[in-house]
Design an enzyme around this catalytic site. Structure first.
Site, mmCIF file in Angstrom:
data_model
loop_
_atom_site.group_PDB
_atom_site.id
_atom_site.type_symbol
_atom_site.label_atom_id
_atom_site.label_comp_id
_atom_site.label_asym_id
_atom_site.label_seq_id
_atom_site.Cartn_x
_atom_site.Cartn_y
_atom_site.Cartn_z
ATOM 1 N N CYS A 165 10.598 -2.016 -15.983
ATOM 2 C CA CYS A 165 11.324 -2.155 -17.235
ATOM 3 C C CYS A 165 12.746 -1.617 -17.080
ATOM 4 O O CYS A 165 12.989 -0.672 -16.351
ATOM 5 C CB CYS A 165 10.627 -1.355 -18.325
ATOM 6 S SG CYS A 165 8.888 -1.750 -18.474
ATOM 7 N N ARG A 215 15.415 -6.016 -11.955
ATOM 8 C CA ARG A 215 14.242 -5.134 -11.944
ATOM 9 C C ARG A 215 12.958 -5.897 -12.262
ATOM 10 O O ARG A 215 11.871 -5.389 -12.037
ATOM 11 C CB ARG A 215 14.425 -4.009 -12.970
ATOM 12 C CG ARG A 215 15.473 -2.988 -12.553
ATOM 13 C CD ARG A 215 15.711 -2.000 -13.644
ATOM 14 N NE ARG A 215 14.641 -1.050 -13.789
ATOM 15 C CZ ARG A 215 14.667 0.196 -13.327
ATOM 16 N NH1 ARG A 215 15.712 0.619 -12.677
ATOM 17 N NH2 ARG A 215 13.666 1.007 -13.516
ATOM 18 N N TRP A 235 8.337 -5.198 -18.366
ATOM 19 C CA TRP A 235 7.455 -5.788 -17.355
ATOM 20 C C TRP A 235 6.064 -5.315 -17.726
ATOM 21 O O TRP A 235 5.749 -4.133 -17.629
ATOM 22 C CB TRP A 235 7.867 -5.285 -15.979
ATOM 23 C CG TRP A 235 7.236 -6.008 -14.831
ATOM 24 C CD1 TRP A 235 7.606 -7.212 -14.324
ATOM 25 C CD2 TRP A 235 6.151 -5.546 -14.029
ATOM 26 N NE1 TRP A 235 6.807 -7.529 -13.261
ATOM 27 C CE2 TRP A 235 5.913 -6.533 -13.054
ATOM 28 C CE3 TRP A 235 5.360 -4.402 -14.037
ATOM 29 C CZ2 TRP A 235 4.916 -6.418 -12.095
ATOM 30 C CZ3 TRP A 235 4.357 -4.292 -13.080
ATOM 31 C CH2 TRP A 235 4.144 -5.292 -12.121
ATOM 32 N N ASN A 265 9.754 3.289 -20.775
ATOM 33 C CA ASN A 265 9.455 2.830 -19.424
ATOM 34 C C ASN A 265 8.455 3.824 -18.846
ATOM 35 O O ASN A 265 8.705 5.023 -18.883
ATOM 36 C CB ASN A 265 10.748 2.805 -18.589
ATOM 37 C CG ASN A 265 10.538 2.145 -17.242
ATOM 38 O OD1 ASN A 265 9.461 1.620 -16.968
ATOM 39 N ND2 ASN A 265 11.564 2.152 -16.417
ATOM 40 N N GLY A 266 7.328 3.344 -18.349
ATOM 41 C CA GLY A 266 6.306 4.246 -17.805
ATOM 42 C C GLY A 266 4.946 3.885 -18.364
ATOM 43 O O GLY A 266 4.749 2.777 -18.872
ATOM 44 N N GLU A 300 7.475 -8.588 8.466
ATOM 45 C CA GLU A 300 8.521 -8.610 7.442
ATOM 46 C C GLU A 300 8.977 -10.057 7.171
ATOM 47 O O GLU A 300 9.217 -10.430 6.026
ATOM 48 C CB GLU A 300 9.685 -7.702 7.879
ATOM 49 C CG GLU A 300 10.918 -7.715 7.010
ATOM 50 C CD GLU A 300 10.681 -7.329 5.545
ATOM 51 O OE1 GLU A 300 9.592 -6.855 5.198
ATOM 52 O OE2 GLU A 300 11.604 -7.553 4.746
ATOM 53 N N LYS A 309 8.773 -11.787 3.487
ATOM 54 C CA LYS A 309 9.964 -12.333 2.825
ATOM 55 C C LYS A 309 9.702 -13.773 2.390
ATOM 56 O O LYS A 309 10.023 -14.173 1.280
ATOM 57 C CB LYS A 309 11.132 -12.260 3.810
ATOM 58 C CG LYS A 309 12.452 -11.941 3.256
ATOM 59 C CD LYS A 309 12.746 -10.513 2.934
ATOM 60 C CE LYS A 309 11.705 -9.717 2.245
ATOM 61 N NZ LYS A 309 11.934 -8.305 2.149
ATOM 62 N N GLU A 337 7.094 -13.989 -0.598
ATOM 63 C CA GLU A 337 7.469 -13.462 -1.909
ATOM 64 C C GLU A 337 8.492 -14.315 -2.636
ATOM 65 O O GLU A 337 8.489 -14.350 -3.861
ATOM 66 C CB GLU A 337 7.920 -11.999 -1.835
ATOM 67 C CG GLU A 337 9.217 -11.750 -1.112
ATOM 68 C CD GLU A 337 9.622 -10.273 -1.169
ATOM 69 O OE1 GLU A 337 10.180 -9.795 -0.183
ATOM 70 O OE2 GLU A 337 9.396 -9.609 -2.184
ATOM 71 N N HIS A 374 -7.897 -13.536 18.537
ATOM 72 C CA HIS A 374 -9.079 -12.899 17.948
ATOM 73 C C HIS A 374 -9.327 -13.374 16.520
ATOM 74 O O HIS A 374 -9.986 -12.695 15.752
ATOM 75 C CB HIS A 374 -8.924 -11.374 18.011
ATOM 76 C CG HIS A 374 -8.720 -10.893 19.404
ATOM 77 N ND1 HIS A 374 -9.748 -10.755 20.305
ATOM 78 C CD2 HIS A 374 -7.580 -10.581 20.086
ATOM 79 C CE1 HIS A 374 -9.259 -10.360 21.481
ATOM 80 N NE2 HIS A 374 -7.949 -10.259 21.354
ATOM 81 N N LYS A 424 11.535 -5.269 -8.941
ATOM 82 C CA LYS A 424 12.320 -4.626 -7.878
ATOM 83 C C LYS A 424 11.821 -3.216 -7.597
ATOM 84 O O LYS A 424 11.778 -2.784 -6.454
ATOM 85 C CB LYS A 424 13.794 -4.595 -8.305
ATOM 86 C CG LYS A 424 14.723 -3.961 -7.294
ATOM 87 C CD LYS A 424 14.817 -4.806 -6.036
ATOM 88 C CE LYS A 424 15.690 -4.171 -4.960
ATOM 89 N NZ LYS A 424 15.438 -4.795 -3.655
HETATM 90 C C1 F6R Z 1 9.899 -6.802 -0.619
HETATM 91 C C2 F6R Z 1 10.185 -5.619 -1.375
HETATM 92 C C3 F6R Z 1 9.088 -4.675 -1.687
HETATM 93 C C4 F6R Z 1 9.595 -3.227 -1.602
HETATM 94 C C5 F6R Z 1 8.512 -2.259 -2.076
HETATM 95 C C6 F6R Z 1 8.959 -0.811 -1.941
HETATM 96 O O1 F6R Z 1 11.052 -7.551 -0.390
HETATM 97 O O2 F6R Z 1 11.297 -5.402 -1.779
HETATM 98 O O3 F6R Z 1 7.991 -4.870 -0.841
HETATM 99 O O4 F6R Z 1 9.962 -2.965 -0.283
HETATM 100 O O5 F6R Z 1 8.201 -2.526 -3.405
HETATM 101 O O6 F6R Z 1 10.106 -0.572 -2.693
HETATM 102 P P1 F6R Z 1 10.983 0.706 -2.434
HETATM 103 O O7 F6R Z 1 11.609 0.560 -1.092
HETATM 104 O O8 F6R Z 1 12.001 0.725 -3.539
HETATM 105 O O9 F6R Z 1 10.070 1.885 -2.458
#
Ligand code: F6R
Length: 611
Positions: A2, A27, A76, A100-101, A482, A486, A489, A505, A606
């Site tokens: 949020c 966010r 959110w 928020n929380g 990674e 990417k 997502e 395997h 985010k």
């Molecule tokens: C993927 C991504 C997420 C963050 C994860 C941790 O692109 O951004 O997987 O890496 O939510 O976020 P932080 O680094 O803010 O703890």
């Protein structure tokens, strides 16, 4: 998660709130709302979906007067569906409140308030806070005392902003385990969950601490903790508003991929003394005395940051000779981690607010030595850890992390060299060679970025695939993971990352003519030959192979792939970072071709501030 914005000043609060919420769109949210005090009553407007829907709802009200105080929120959903009724602000009597929380004890509180005659409209946990505050105010309490009493009854994490219609000149604020900052202006003050929301108006910020209550008017900022007024340090943020904009790129993600050459330079700046092969990081000095006796390192993180930890393990073990474990923060925090005073626990997080990473770090506090590797100054994990190593990636707006990841790799590599020097586990010459290669990274990244158009045309041949496999070995294994994350997502295409040697395997059964395989192929021996063997195995089964490599033309003779993306070679230690960049680009272009919302992919946020 949020987003929160508040304002008290002389301008029309609505414009400030909407502008602030727009800068927090990254966010992630599914509904939004604002409340201003207008002509003796609250004017609350809420809408589901993106901010454009809120703007339409506001336009339909044909407001004429301006309101100088207000609060705004992007939600959110956690408790209750993303509906208009569940959107914030929630209003109860004279109170309008955003949150928020998560309020963990909202069910007993709700039952208690219902018994007193409060009528609830939403399914949210937040509405109890609005009713509770209203009840306390109606009992005759002063606003701050009521806020204090409300927070004393609430269990969980929160950043609350509240308006009281009988004291319409102020915004009440409370913080516990959820970030909130105050922005100081001239004759106006701002409140936000995150810096970009107020950057257009001020760079002077105050980061609130857990347990802080605040009362903000146009001309005053009062902060207290445990009932006593406290002075919190004002900081001047160097991020400028332009940095937080798209800078001419179509998406923040693409801009952030291109930012990498600069921000890796920022992360390295002033930290390397090449001549004596050492790193200069005063923030790590407390570690110097303990470094020689360190027996173990545990790295905890989530998502992309977890992949950075996997890569960091290679440097930390190889350079510093310390056994490393990498754990998902969400797993570590609920396991017996067996942390002792000879263990260094490193929490890696872009935002520094990821609840699981914070929780994992908290498990280590008082047991081991703790270090946060973080991008956001003053974030929660930075305030909890014994030491902080900042990554200097600048604001990362796109939900998909790119420059935060590569700066994390650099930060962990610097840490490994620092430890190697103190422990004498690597010669000065070997350290010098790695540091020299690191200093070449900004230029090497600039060169690597030139493969963008080539990757864009590769993407055209593959964007309709439904599944992808990403394979790599050794240091390229975390890079393969990674790359897969990417892609999935932002393009919503199923992708798996795997160590190439493990493929036989199980995953090899998936391979057919429909399956693109992205092979991350580093020239370093002996894994180059091993990975080439794996490549031949998938090719023999009809896979469509994309090779991303730093190998020479000579090396690549005899390799038949549908596409070979070549990047410059600097050193084996820095190659994984460079090999990651074409994978970021591949994910980006595939997503664009599929027409997804690249910067705000569905279901994602985010900063994940809930479990
Ligand atoms: C993927 C991504 C997420 C963050 C994860 C941790 O692109 O951004 O997987 O890496 O939510 O976020 P932080 O680094 O803010 O703890």
């Amino acid at each position: 998660m949020c987003g929160i914005v508040g304002y008290a000043g002389s301008q029309d609060a609505l414009g400030i709130l909407i502008g602030g919420l727009e800068s927090l769109e990254y966010r992630g949210y599914d509904s939004a709302g604002v409340a201003v005090y207008d002509h003796g009553k609250f004017e609350v407007t809420r809408a589901t979906g993106k901010l454009i829907e809120l703007k339409k709802a506001l336009a339909s009200k044909h407001r004429t007067a301006s309101a100088p105080v207000g609060i705004g929120h992007t939600r959110w959903a956690t408790h209750g569906r993303p509906t208009e009724t569940n959107a914030h602000p929630h209003t109860a009597g004279r109170v309008s409140l955003i949150h928020n929380g998560i309020i963990e004890n909202y069910l007993p509180l709700r039952a208690m308030l219902e018994e007193k005659g409060c009528h609830f409209l939403s399914e949210t946990d937040t509405e109890v806070a609005a009713h509770l505050l209203n009840t306390l105010l109606e009992d005759g309490m002063e606003p701050l005392a009521a806020m204090r009493a409300m927070c004393a009854q609430v269990k969980g994490s929160y950043a609350f902003l509240a308006l009281d219609s009988k004291n319409p000149d102020r915004v009440l604020v409370a913080k516990n385990s959820t970030p909130i900052i105050i922005g100081r202006g001239e004759g106006e003050n701002f409140i936000a969950s995150d810096i970009p929301a107020i950057l257009q108006h001020t760079r002077r910020i105050i980061v609130l601490e857990d347990g802080d209550l605040a009362q903000i008017t146009a001309g005053t900022v009062y902060i207290e903790n445990k009932g006593t007024e406290v002075a919190r340090k004002e900081e001047v943020i160097s991020w400028d508003p332009i940095t937080a904009q798209k800078g001419g790129f179509k998406h923040f993600m693409l801009k952030e991929i291109y930012d990498q050459s600069r921000v890796i330079g920022d992360t390295l700046r002033g930290r390397i003394s090449e001549s004596d092969g050492s790193v200069k990081m005063p923030e790590l000095e407390p570690l110097r005395a303990k470094a020689a006796t360190l027996k173990r390192i545990v790295l905890v993180a989530c998502g992309t940051a977890w992949h950075a930890c996997l890569e960091g393990k290679f440097f930390l073990e190889e350079f510093a000779g310390i056994p490393c474990e990498v754990d998902y923060a969400s797993e570590f925090r609920y396991r017996t981690g067996l942390i002792d005073s000879d263990t260094l626990v490193i929490a890696v997080s872009q935002s520094g607010e990821t609840l699981d990473t914070l929780g994992a770090l908290e498990c280590a506090i008082g047991k081991g030595i703790t270090l946060a590797v973080c991008n956001v100054v003053g974030a929660s994990i930075c305030r909890k850890a014994d030491m902080v190593l900042y990554t200097h990636a600048g604001p990362e707006i796109s939900v998909a992390s790119t420059k935060a990841f590569t700066t994390q790799l650099v930060a962990l590599q610097l840490l490994a060299i620092f430890l190697a020097e103190v422990r004498n586990s690597m010669s000065a010459n070997a350290r010098r060679n790695v540091l020299h290669a690191m200093l070449q990274l900004p230029a090497a990244i600039a060169q690597t970025l030139k493969v963008d158009s080539e990757v864009a045309s590769v993407a055209k041949g593959f964007f309709q695939a439904r599944d992808f496999l990403f394979l790599g070995r050794g240091r390229c294994y975390p890079i393969a993971l990674e790359g897969a994350l990417k892609l999935k997502e932002i393009s919503y295409i199923h992708a798996e990352g795997y160590p190439a040697g493990e493929m036989k395997h199980g995953p090899i059964a998936l391979i057919d003519e429909q399956m693109p395989v992205v092979m991350v192929l580093q020239r370093e021996r002996p894994l180059f030959e091993k990975t080439v063997s794996n490549l031949k195995e998938v090719e023999a089964r009809g896979a469509r192979v994309i090779v991303v490599t730093d190998a020479t033309d000579e090396d690549l003779k005899g390799i038949a792939a549908q596409a070979i993306v070549k990047i410059p070679f600097v050193a084996h230690e820095t190659s994984p970072l460079l090999l990651n960049i074409p994978l970021q680009m591949l994910a980006y272009h595939v997503a664009v071709l599929n027409g997804t919302d690249v910067d705000l992919p569905r279901n994602l946020a985010k900063s994940v501030t809930v479990e």
